[in-house]
Motif scaffolding. Structure first.
Motif, PDB file in Angstrom:
ATOM      1  N   LYS A 189       0.829  -1.195   0.000  1.00  0.00           N
ATOM      2  CA  LYS A 189       0.000   0.000   0.000  1.00  0.00           C
ATOM      3  C   LYS A 189       0.875   1.262   0.000  1.00  0.00           C
ATOM      4  N   LYS A 190       1.970   1.246   0.746  1.00  0.00           N
ATOM      5  CA  LYS A 190       2.882   2.387   0.770  1.00  0.00           C
ATOM      6  C   LYS A 190       3.553   2.581  -0.589  1.00  0.00           C
ATOM      7  N   LEU A 191       3.871   1.479  -1.245  1.00  0.00           N
ATOM      8  CA  LEU A 191       4.468   1.557  -2.577  1.00  0.00           C
ATOM      9  C   LEU A 191       3.490   2.176  -3.575  1.00  0.00           C
ATOM     10  N   LEU A 192       2.215   1.783  -3.484  1.00  0.00           N
ATOM     11  CA  LEU A 192       1.198   2.349  -4.381  1.00  0.00           C
ATOM     12  C   LEU A 192       0.971   3.829  -4.098  1.00  0.00           C
ATOM     13  N   ILE A 193       1.010   4.227  -2.840  1.00  0.00           N
ATOM     14  CA  ILE A 193       0.882   5.645  -2.494  1.00  0.00           C
ATOM     15  C   ILE A 193       2.077   6.423  -3.073  1.00  0.00           C
ATOM     16  N   GLY A 194       3.257   5.838  -2.978  1.00  0.00           N
ATOM     17  CA  GLY A 194       4.442   6.462  -3.566  1.00  0.00           C
ATOM     18  C   GLY A 194       4.320   6.618  -5.069  1.00  0.00           C
ATOM     19  N   PHE A 195       3.797   5.582  -5.745  1.00  0.00           N
ATOM     20  CA  PHE A 195       3.573   5.680  -7.185  1.00  0.00           C
ATOM     21  C   PHE A 195       2.548   6.752  -7.520  1.00  0.00           C
ATOM     22  N   MET A 196       1.496   6.869  -6.698  1.00  0.00           N
ATOM     23  CA  MET A 196       0.490   7.907  -6.953  1.00  0.00           C
ATOM     24  C   MET A 196       1.114   9.286  -6.875  1.00  0.00           C
ATOM     25  N   ILE A 197       1.917   9.525  -5.855  1.00  0.00           N
ATOM     26  CA  ILE A 197       2.582  10.815  -5.706  1.00  0.00           C
ATOM     27  C   ILE A 197       3.531  11.065  -6.878  1.00  0.00           C
ATOM     28  N   PHE A 198       4.265  10.026  -7.285  1.00  0.00           N
ATOM     29  CA  PHE A 198       5.181  10.138  -8.415  1.00  0.00           C
ATOM     30  C   PHE A 198       4.430  10.489  -9.701  1.00  0.00           C
ATOM     31  N   PHE A 199       3.323   9.770  -9.970  1.00  0.00           N
ATOM     32  CA  PHE A 199       2.590  10.011 -11.207  1.00  0.00           C
ATOM     33  C   PHE A 199       1.856  11.356 -11.205  1.00  0.00           C
ATOM     34  N   VAL A 200       1.408  11.817 -10.051  1.00  0.00           N
ATOM     35  CA  VAL A 200       0.799  13.153  -9.991  1.00  0.00           C
ATOM     36  C   VAL A 200       1.856  14.214 -10.295  1.00  0.00           C
ATOM     37  N   GLY A 201       3.045  14.072  -9.711  1.00  0.00           N
ATOM     38  CA  GLY A 201       4.132  15.002 -10.018  1.00  0.00           C
ATOM     39  C   GLY A 201       4.547  14.940 -11.482  1.00  0.00           C
ATOM     40  N   PHE A 253       2.608  13.985 -13.910  1.00  0.00           N
ATOM     41  CA  PHE A 253       1.499  14.549 -14.679  1.00  0.00           C
ATOM     42  C   PHE A 253       1.606  16.070 -14.729  1.00  0.00           C
ATOM     43  N   LEU A 254       1.914  16.693 -13.608  1.00  0.00           N
ATOM     44  CA  LEU A 254       2.073  18.153 -13.592  1.00  0.00           C
ATOM     45  C   LEU A 254       3.232  18.584 -14.482  1.00  0.00           C
ATOM     46  N   PHE A 255       4.325  17.824 -14.438  1.00  0.00           N
ATOM     47  CA  PHE A 255       5.462  18.120 -15.311  1.00  0.00           C
ATOM     48  C   PHE A 255       5.081  17.912 -16.779  1.00  0.00           C
ATOM     49  N   ALA A 256       4.313  16.844 -17.068  1.00  0.00           N
ATOM     50  CA  ALA A 256       3.911  16.556 -18.444  1.00  0.00           C
ATOM     51  C   ALA A 256       2.947  17.622 -18.968  1.00  0.00           C
ATOM     52  N   LEU A 257       2.106  18.180 -18.100  1.00  0.00           N
ATOM     53  CA  LEU A 257       1.242  19.283 -18.531  1.00  0.00           C
ATOM     54  C   LEU A 257       2.068  20.484 -18.964  1.00  0.00           C
ATOM     55  N   TRP A 258       3.141  20.744 -18.246  1.00  0.00           N
ATOM     56  CA  TRP A 258       3.999  21.880 -18.565  1.00  0.00           C
ATOM     57  C   TRP A 258       4.821  21.606 -19.820  1.00  0.00           C
ATOM     58  N   ASP A 259       5.371  20.387 -19.926  1.00  0.00           N
ATOM     59  CA  ASP A 259       6.273  20.056 -21.017  1.00  0.00           C
ATOM     60  C   ASP A 259       5.538  19.496 -22.230  1.00  0.00           C
ATOM     61  N   MET A 293       1.178   8.630 -21.249  1.00  0.00           N
ATOM     62  CA  MET A 293       1.789   7.567 -20.440  1.00  0.00           C
ATOM     63  C   MET A 293       1.591   7.834 -18.953  1.00  0.00           C
ATOM     64  N   THR A 294       1.630   9.076 -18.569  1.00  0.00           N
ATOM     65  CA  THR A 294       1.418   9.443 -17.173  1.00  0.00           C
ATOM     66  C   THR A 294      -0.011   9.157 -16.751  1.00  0.00           C
ATOM     67  N   ILE A 295      -0.968   9.416 -17.633  1.00  0.00           N
ATOM     68  CA  ILE A 295      -2.368   9.135 -17.317  1.00  0.00           C
ATOM     69  C   ILE A 295      -2.579   7.641 -17.143  1.00  0.00           C
ATOM     70  N   VAL A 296      -1.946   6.816 -17.983  1.00  0.00           N
ATOM     71  CA  VAL A 296      -2.042   5.362 -17.844  1.00  0.00           C
ATOM     72  C   VAL A 296      -1.468   4.916 -16.501  1.00  0.00           C
ATOM     73  N   GLY A 297      -0.311   5.409 -16.160  1.00  0.00           N
ATOM     74  CA  GLY A 297       0.311   5.026 -14.893  1.00  0.00           C
ATOM     75  C   GLY A 297      -0.521   5.429 -13.693  1.00  0.00           C
ATOM     76  N   LEU A 298      -1.061   6.622 -13.728  1.00  0.00           N
ATOM     77  CA  LEU A 298      -1.896   7.088 -12.624  1.00  0.00           C
ATOM     78  C   LEU A 298      -3.180   6.269 -12.529  1.00  0.00           C
TER      79      LEU A 298
END
Length: 133
Positions: free
Chosen positions: A3-15, A17-23, A29-34
């Motif tokens: 569960k902690k690993l999945l929470i870490g992945f969620m935080i990673f993919f949200v970050g 996603f924000l970077f991908a919106l800018w770039d 791919m970020t949407i799939v991962g999230l």
């Protein structure tokens, strides 16, 4: 641990996603991962339940998801055919976004059905016999 690993992945993919919106790169791919991470996190909750209850939850989630997907694709198809002359979206990006949205929606539906199931179980345990007059 999982569960902690999945929470870490969620935080990673949200970050990401924000970077991908800018770039603008790897947004699909970020949407799939999230989406997969949200689904995995919520599926973890129902694995703890009885097998009969978890199967009932998944049947209800899949039926609702199928209805939403069919109607959503019909609306998207109508919008694309009537309002867009030449869509400039790559097919692979569209598939990635669709997969991410479907799995993310499946995870959110699992959460809502799980909450309803918990409320129904608490109502059943709250009913008490009253002595007859």
């Amino acid at each position: 641990m999982r569960k902690k690993l999945l929470i870490g992945f969620m935080i990673f993919f949200v970050g990401l996603f924000l970077f991908a919106l800018w770039d603008g790169v790897f947004l699909s791919m970020t949407i799939v991962g999230l989406g997969f991470t949200i689904y995995g996190y919520r599926h973890e909750e129902i694995e703890k339940l009885e097998e009969k209850v978890s199967k009932r939850i998944m049947r209800q989630v899949d039926a609702t998801l199928m209805n939403i997907t069919i109607y959503g694709l019909l609306v998207i198809g109508v919008v694309i055919n009537f309002f867009l002359d030449e869509p400039q979206i790559l097919l692979i990006d569209a598939i990635y976004v669709l997969l991410g949205v479907v799995f993310g929606l499946r995870g959110l539906l699992i959460r809502s059905v799980y909450q309803e199931e918990i409320q129904d179980q608490s109502k059943v345990t709250a009913i008490r016999k009253t002595p007859s007059s």
